[in-house]
Design an enzyme around this catalytic site. Structure first.
Site, PDB file in Angstrom:
ATOM      1  N   GLU A  51       0.701  -1.184  -0.029  1.00 54.83           N
ATOM      2  CA  GLU A  51      -0.133   0.086   0.057  1.00 54.83           C
ATOM      3  C   GLU A  51       0.964   1.412  -0.073  1.00 54.83           C
ATOM      4  O   GLU A  51       1.886   1.332   0.885  1.00 54.83           O
ATOM      5  CB  GLU A  51      -0.914   0.076   1.245  1.00 54.83           C
ATOM      6  N   ARG A 275       5.512 -12.952   9.820  1.00 59.05           N
ATOM      7  CA  ARG A 275       5.851 -11.333   9.897  1.00 59.05           C
ATOM      8  C   ARG A 275       7.155 -11.229  10.352  1.00 59.05           C
ATOM      9  O   ARG A 275       7.430 -11.876  11.252  1.00 59.05           O
ATOM     10  CB  ARG A 275       4.680 -10.713  10.637  1.00 59.05           C
ATOM     11  N   LYS A 285       4.464   0.808   9.067  1.00 59.96           N
ATOM     12  CA  LYS A 285       4.508   1.858   8.338  1.00 59.96           C
ATOM     13  C   LYS A 285       3.836   3.158   9.257  1.00 59.96           C
ATOM     14  O   LYS A 285       4.257   4.367   9.296  1.00 59.96           O
ATOM     15  CB  LYS A 285       3.815   1.856   7.171  1.00 59.96           C
TER      16      LYS A 285
HETATM   17  P1  ATP Z   1       2.630  -2.094   7.681  1.00 59.68           P
HETATM   18  O1  ATP Z   1       1.898  -2.407   9.038  1.00 59.68           O
HETATM   19  O2  ATP Z   1       4.264  -1.746   8.054  1.00 59.68           O
HETATM   20  O3  ATP Z   1       1.916  -1.167   7.115  1.00 59.68           O
HETATM   21  P2  ATP Z   1       1.399  -3.705   5.741  1.00 59.68           P
HETATM   22  O4  ATP Z   1       1.324  -5.269   5.925  1.00 59.68           O
HETATM   23  O5  ATP Z   1       0.266  -3.052   6.022  1.00 59.68           O
HETATM   24  O6  ATP Z   1       2.509  -3.448   6.975  1.00 59.68           O
HETATM   25  P3  ATP Z   1       1.760  -3.490   3.079  1.00 59.68           P
HETATM   26  O7  ATP Z   1       2.020  -2.239   2.223  1.00 59.68           O
HETATM   27  O8  ATP Z   1       0.328  -3.881   3.035  1.00 59.68           O
HETATM   28  O9  ATP Z   1       2.439  -3.198   4.297  1.00 59.68           O
HETATM   29  O10 ATP Z   1       2.582  -4.939   2.753  1.00 59.68           O
HETATM   30  C1  ATP Z   1       2.939  -5.411   1.600  1.00 59.68           C
HETATM   31  C2  ATP Z   1       3.370  -6.582   1.805  1.00 59.68           C
HETATM   32  O11 ATP Z   1       4.522  -6.844   2.565  1.00 59.68           O
HETATM   33  C3  ATP Z   1       2.046  -7.501   2.194  1.00 59.68           C
HETATM   34  O12 ATP Z   1       2.009  -8.620   1.522  1.00 59.68           O
HETATM   35  C4  ATP Z   1       2.486  -7.825   3.611  1.00 59.68           C
HETATM   36  O13 ATP Z   1       2.184  -8.857   4.247  1.00 59.68           O
HETATM   37  C5  ATP Z   1       4.083  -7.652   3.514  1.00 59.68           C
HETATM   38  N1  ATP Z   1       4.645  -7.296   4.754  1.00 59.68           N
HETATM   39  C6  ATP Z   1       4.462  -6.114   5.358  1.00 59.68           C
HETATM   40  N2  ATP Z   1       5.175  -6.076   6.488  1.00 59.68           N
HETATM   41  C7  ATP Z   1       5.795  -7.384   6.691  1.00 59.68           C
HETATM   42  C8  ATP Z   1       6.799  -7.650   7.509  1.00 59.68           C
HETATM   43  N3  ATP Z   1       7.022  -7.399   8.914  1.00 59.68           N
HETATM   44  N4  ATP Z   1       7.296  -9.083   7.448  1.00 59.68           N
HETATM   45  C9  ATP Z   1       6.967  -9.690   6.303  1.00 59.68           C
HETATM   46  N5  ATP Z   1       6.038  -9.285   5.506  1.00 59.68           N
HETATM   47  C10 ATP Z   1       5.580  -7.976   5.621  1.00 59.68           C
HETATM   48 MG    MG Z   2      -1.128  -2.184   5.479  1.00 56.29          MG
END
Ligand code: ATP
Ligand code: MG
Length: 576
Positions: A51, A275, A285
């Site tokens: 995102e 994760r 983020k």
């Molecule tokens: P954040 O909470 O940091 O915003 P998010 O999962 O909302 O993380 P996205 O931009 O939606 O962030 O993530 C893109 C991809 O990266 C998704 O497939 C998510 O599952 C993966 N991802 C995000 N954070 C991690 C992490 N700490 N370890 C492994 N994969 C991750």
């Molecule tokens: Mg997200």
């Protein structure tokens, strides 16, 4: 799509491929699906779906390495898809940084897409679901919907609007799209099962009204699909065969499958993995944005940040990150890894390829009384003992030098073998010197050490075979380059930065000593024109990387990671 050489590594010899990861359940499923031709002759297709609401962090690196790495292993393809369904939080700046970071990690996508590319298709599918009696417009408020949802132990209750006739639903949904209703007044919900043990299946919201400007579609839409409605269908449109995401989406999988089944579209499958989380680090983020907005750090690319732009600036090599991700693999349970493990991979990589140089962070002047005035001796120094092809360079040696303040003690503690009055030590690649006397300032601090040298020890060895217990680094005062050096420590002082006292925020756990700026370090002259992002080992001190803040004649260097400092441990143990 194989890892490309990141720009910062240009000109260096290619490093060996990372060792292949041990097998994991995702790879096993892929092998099985290919063997059974689950998707016919279609190629294996993955996607990385960030995102664009912030910068990527090291957790994303794990996902990227899986999405791109596994597809690559099976001659498949990987799309980069921006999951841009929350117009209020998303920005072009984030889109740009994400593309840069994925490339820096060494990957290139096949297709570049945005969930917003599919808004029209998603809307049509919503209409189909309404016509099939599988979706309805609900007038309950968000609070009322929550109250009706029930709990893990109690079933939910039907909304009074659940059984609206299809024609009324079609009419209301169209008017939602036309912008007739204010934000939050109506939603479109899937009609599944309000008594399902899985809360995600209790008539989840598919669309909400949001009169917000979208970074790509502008004001074309005032209804936006929810993640759960957009994600699986986007996967399906792109014919994604294996859609990897983190474990918190496991409970969403039945819903992911439900939409695809109802619509009868390409059967993408979702697979979940753990994760990444690291000690002393936050990978969210939202939290990282707060650190930026409240200026606890100097932007998203502050070298203390776990963002890819931060660790790049800090000097972490992309290849080391890929090796780390390969080594940690995937599992079905979340855990926390030691930050020290990541640092181990950084050191291991840099040890192989970072040129060694000499630099003095906290200079103490050394005058060699018996060395001829104005004589400059160019001594040979080895560029990298781990890499013969790196060759040698000349380092100027002269009468006045700088050594580290820490490498001299007027009154040496026990087990201290570096320079002290009467003690002979080796200057790396130079000569043996013996301290004779000191000059002090008004405050009684030693500001100059007078020594003698033994001309027969040139290169660092005595012809009579006598030994010294210590070798110290140095730079010639007349030739030294002044530099700013930024030393970093952990950004948080708690292993789990989320653990706070009542009423505190995670920012209470910030380490006040995470940045130490040294403004008058002295570097050997070979570093005069070191390009931004080039990396070095400062002998005995650690690995350093040239920062973009550098100016001609005044480089700025970031300490990437320290060498293991055995003396600090001894000193600590002794309590001195
Ligand atoms: P954040 O909470 O940091 O915003 P998010 O999962 O909302 O993380 P996205 O931009 O939606 O962030 O993530 C893109 C991809 O990266 C998704 O497939 C998510 O599952 C993966 N991802 C995000 N954070 C991690 C992490 N700490 N370890 C492994 N994969 C991750
Ligand atoms: Mg997200």
């Amino acid at each position: 799509m194989s890892p490309t050489s990141p720009s910062t590594d240009a000109g260096k010899k290619p490093s060996p491929e990372p060792t292949p990861a041990p097998s994991n359940f995702i790879r096993d499923t892929m092998i099985r699906d290919l063997e059974t031709k689950k998707y016919g002759d279609a190629v294996l297709q993955t996607r990385f779906p960030p995102e664009p609401n912030g910068y990527l962090h090291i957790g994303h690196a794990k996902a990227i390495c899986l999405d791109f790495g596994l597809a690559d292993e099976f001659a498949g393809k990987t799309n980069l898809r921006f999951d841009d369904t929350n117009p209020e939080k998303e920005e072009q700046e984030y889109v740009d940084s994400i593309m840069k970071d994925v490339r820096w990690l060494g990957f290139e996508w096949d297709g570049l897409y945005y969930a917003s590319d599919y808004f029209d298709q998603l809307y049509e599918w919503a209409i189909k679901l309404i016509k099939d009696g599988k979706a309805y417009v609900d007038d309950l408020t968000a609070d009322e919907i929550r109250q009706h949802r029930g709990t893990l132990t109690e079933p939910g209750k039907d909304s009074p609007y659940r059984n609206r006739p299809v024609a009324e639903n079609l009419d209301l949904f169209e008017r939602m799209r036309q912008g007739e209703f204010p934000d939050g007044t109506r939603v479109l919900r899937a009609k599944i099962d309000m008594t399902s043990p899985n809360l995600n299946m209790r008539d989840p919201v598919m669309y909400r009204i949001l009169h917000a400007e979208h970074h790509r579609t502008g004001d074309k839409w005032c209804i936006y699909p929810m993640y759960d409605y957009a994600h699986g269908q986007s996967d399906s449109i792109e014919r994604v065969t294996h859609s990897m995401c983190t474990l918190e989406f496991e409970d969403h999988r039945p819903l992911y499958n439900w939409f695809i089944q109802q619509l009868g579209i390409f059967p993408s499958q979702q697979m979940e993995f753990d994760r990444l989380s690291l000690t002393y680090t936050l990978l969210s983020k939202r939290r990282l944005l707060k650190l930026v907005q409240e200026k606890h750090v100097n932007g998203w690319d502050d070298p203390r940040m776990p963002t890819l732009s931060g660790i790049r600036r800090r000097g972490y090599p992309a290849e080391a990150i890929r090796n780390f991700c390969a080594a940690i693999g995937v599992s079905k349970t979340n855990g926390t890894l030691e930050l020290a493990m990541l640092e181990h991979y950084i050191r291991e990589d840099l040890n192989k390829r970072a040129p060694r140089v000499m630099a003095v962070l906290r200079p103490l002047k050394v005058v060699i009384d018996n060395y001829p005035e104005n004589q400059v001796d160019e001594v040979d120094a080895v560029n990298n003992p781990e890499d013969d092809s790196a060759g040698k360079r000349k380092v100027p040696f002269s009468k006045v030098l700088y050594i580290e303040q820490d490498d001299f003690r007027e009154v040496p503690p026990k087990q201290y073998y570096r320079l002290s009055p009467g003690r002979e030590v080796r200057l790396r690649y130079g000569y043996f010197i013996t301290a004779k006397s000191v000059v002090k300032n008004d405050k009684g601090e030693v500001v100059e050490v007078h020594c003698t040298y033994d001309p027969a020890t040139r290169g660092g060895n005595a012809p009579d075979g006598r030994k010294v217990k210590s070798t110290i680094h140095w730079v010639s005062a007349a030739h030294a380059i002044d530099a700013e050096v930024r030393l970093y420590d952990k950004l948080f002082s708690k292993e789990d930065p989320n653990q706070v006292e009542e009423g505190q925020e995670f920012t209470a756990n910030l380490n006040p000593q995470s940045l130490d700026v040294i403004s008058h370090a002295k570097l050997e002259p070979s570093l005069a024109n070191a390009p931004v992002e080039s990396r070095y080992q400062f002998e005995r001190l650690g690995y350093f990387c040239v920062d973009p803040d550098s100016k001609p004649g005044r480089p700025v260097l970031n300490r990437t990671v320290a060498l293991k400092d055995t003396w600090a441990k001894i000193e600590k143990r002794a309590g001195s």
